[in-house]
Design an enzyme around this catalytic site. Structure first.
Site, PDB file in Angstrom:
ATOM      1  N   SER A 146       0.868  -1.174   0.000  1.00  0.00           N
ATOM      2  CA  SER A 146       0.000   0.000   0.000  1.00  0.00           C
ATOM      3  C   SER A 146       0.898   1.215   0.000  1.00  0.00           C
ATOM      4  O   SER A 146       2.068   1.146   0.403  1.00  0.00           O
ATOM      5  CB  SER A 146      -0.858  -0.023   1.268  1.00  0.00           C
ATOM      6  N   TYR A 159      -3.670  -0.539   9.683  1.00  0.00           N
ATOM      7  CA  TYR A 159      -3.502  -0.961   8.291  1.00  0.00           C
ATOM      8  C   TYR A 159      -2.107  -0.587   7.791  1.00  0.00           C
ATOM      9  O   TYR A 159      -1.405  -1.405   7.189  1.00  0.00           O
ATOM     10  CB  TYR A 159      -4.580  -0.284   7.445  1.00  0.00           C
TER      11      TYR A 159
END
Length: 258
Positions: A146, A159
């Protein structure tokens, strides 16, 4: 006809978290490049629908659920795929979980659940399939990182920490398995608009900020990751390992955009 080194004919690819969003786009793309593809996840009806899509593209598939929080489930998946296809050459780890919340308020159980899927789940799949690939002396593992593997994103600390760890794990496994014919890389998608996040991006302050920070001034489409994934899954990537391949419309290169 495409370049022979990019042809995935007779290769078998397992895409965990391959039933929606990025995972489903990659499952379709790998099938179009010639691979037999097993898209899997926790929900049986979604697994069956994704497998049917692969079959509709003229490739072989298998409908079996998998939960990356349960190592026995991952081992059963490997056994079923090997029974049906003899071996697995490609693994894509797309299973993911996210929650936006100020870090001071994140319940410890939710933090742990995000780590359990995003980091530990990726590790489990890498170990179970990696052991098989090492025995076969060939493998391509593609983890999904990410932007938050590389920079901070607001109010998604669990996350982000999990995805930074996935980037680090990718490099660790790459160097451990480099002499075994197994290449381990990660894709770093920029801001892709999917059914899952459309409500978070369309007409919101966060969506506008992402567009301002993206030199191309648009969101990406999941299909725009396919070429990078096919490359990393192919024989052309035989000397590429431990790499984070960013597909982000220029965000990570960006300083001032106007």
């Amino acid at each position: 006809m495409g370049h022979p080194l990019l042809d995935l004919t007779n290769k078998t690819a397992v895409v965990i978290g391959g039933t929606s969003g990025i995972g489903l786009a990659l499952a379709r793309g790998l099938a179009q490049a010639g691979a037999n593809v097993i898209p899997t996840g926790r929900r049986k009806e979604l697994v069956q629908a994704a497998s049917a899509e692969v079959a509709a593209l003229g490739r072989r598939s298998l409908a079996q659920t998998c939960d990356v929080t349960d190592v026995a489930s991952v081992e059963r998946l490997l056994q079923s795929v090997c029974t049906e296809f003899n071996s697995v050459q490609i693994l894509v780890n797309c299973a993911g979980r996210i929650m936006r919340m100020p870090t001071l308020e994140v319940p410890e159980a939710e933090w742990n659940a995000i780590m359990e899927t995003n980091l530990n789940g990726t590790l489990r799949a890498c170990r179970v399939f990696g052991r098989h690939m090492i025995e076969e002396r060939y493998g391509r593992i593609i983890n999904i990182g990410s932007l938050s593997s590389l920079v901070g994103l607001y109010e998604v600390a669990a996350y982000a920490a999990s995805k930074a760890a996935v980037a680090s794990l990718t490099k660790s496994l790459a160097i451990e398995w480099a002499t075994s014919g197994v290449c381990v890389n990660a894709l770093i998608p920029g801001v892709l608009r999917t059914d899952l996040n459309a409500a978070l991006l369309d007409g919101t302050e966060r969506g506008r900020e992402f567009l301002m920070r993206t030199p191309m001034h648009r969101f990406g489409k999941p299909e725009e990751l396919v070429g990078a994934a096919v490359f990393l899954a192919s024989d052309s990537a035989s000397f590429v390992t431990g790499h984070l391949l960013v597909v982000d419309g220029g965000i990570m290169a960006s300083g001032v955009n106007q």
